[in-house]
Design an enzyme around this catalytic site. Structure first.
Site, short mmCIF file in Angstrom:
data_model
loop_
_atom_site.label_atom_id
_atom_site.label_comp_id
_atom_site.label_asym_id
_atom_site.label_seq_id
_atom_site.Cartn_x
_atom_site.Cartn_y
_atom_site.Cartn_z
N ASP A 52 0.82 -1.21 0.00
CA ASP A 52 0.00 0.00 0.00
C ASP A 52 0.86 1.26 0.00
OD1 ASP A 52 -2.30 -1.58 0.14
OD2 ASP A 52 -2.22 -1.65 2.33
N TYR A 110 6.21 -10.21 6.33
CA TYR A 110 6.20 -8.77 6.55
C TYR A 110 6.74 -8.48 7.95
CZ TYR A 110 3.29 -7.52 2.48
OH TYR A 110 2.80 -7.30 1.22
#
Length: 251
Positions: A52, A110
């Site tokens: 994002d 992540y």
């Protein structure tokens, strides 16, 4: 037609995410333009995931097809001469015809970074979430471990990209401290929109006494987004590790 995989990294602060946008600058578009300049024809770059706006990648894999005869070992330097300082191609490999950066990816990791200090640090602006209250990493780790396993994760996702199912498998989710920097690492077979940022917010909510870590599985089972923690800022999130059958791309 050659299929080329790129191993790259980027600071996502200046970009509206990976995916090409109509009106905003994206990481994908920026690299595509650089590749097209050296290959001499349009390319379609396929990334391993949709990071994002403001999210970073210490490891990212993308692939494209080209008729160019440029030796693969020369591609990183050639591409990097046309990209800004916040994007770098580390390596390039010729891969199998059926390789696809997202479809061939087995699992991803992540890392969410929290700067846990009473005094803010200018060098972590847009690079880690500033959290001034003292956090106990042992307690945070207890909460993070509650996410491990195969679950319906709709309670920790934001409305965004449509998906066939919200069930995912998390292989590990843990928190460690290095001085004033806390790192929450989560590895899964796939991620939902804002999933890692919502998991981090939920772990922090547990640390603030909103609920016990042992209540997290029940929150997941109910699938109630409002019962979980908030979505923390994008700047602390990094894609940090990827796994493929082609071991050259791992790490």
């Amino acid at each position: 037609m050659r299929n080329i995989a790129l191993k790259l990294m980027y600071n996502g602060t200046a970009y509206h995410g990976w995916q090409v946008q109509k009106t905003e600058t994206s990481v994908c578009e920026t690299i595509q333009i650089a590749i097209e300049k050296i290959c001499g024809h349009p390319v379609q770059l396929v990334g391993c995931g949709r990071t994002d706006a403001g999210v970073h990648a210490e490891r990212y894999i993308a692939n494209f097809r080209t008729t160019s005869k440029i030796p693969v070992e020369r591609l990183p330097l050639a591409i990097n001469t046309h990209t800004p300082p916040d994007i770098a191609v580390e390596a390039a490999f010729e891969v199998a015809e059926d390789f696809n950066a997202i479809g061939s990816c087995i699992k991803k990791e992540y890392t969410y970074r929290i700067y846990n200090s009473k005094i803010k640090n200018p060098f972590y602006v847009n690079r880690a979430y500033f959290y001034p209250k003292k956090l106990d990493e042992v307690f945070l780790n207890r909460a993070a471990n509650m996410f491990v396993g195969t679950h319906d994760f709709r309670a920790v996702r934001s409305v965004g990209t449509p998906t066939k199912t919200t069930v995912r498998t998390i292989h590990y989710c843990h928190v460690a401290r290095n001085g004033e920097l806390l790192e929450l690492k989560v590895c899964a077979d796939g991620f939902l929109y804002n999933m890692v940022r919502a998991i981090t917010g939920t772990v922090l909510y547990a640390a603030e006494g909103k609920f016990l870590p042992e209540e997290i599985p029940a929150i997941l089972e109910r699938g109630d987004r409002s019962a979980a923690g908030p979505t923390v800022p994008a700047g602390g999130l990094y894609m940090t590790r990827l796994w493929y059958e082609d071991e050259r791309l791992n790490g």
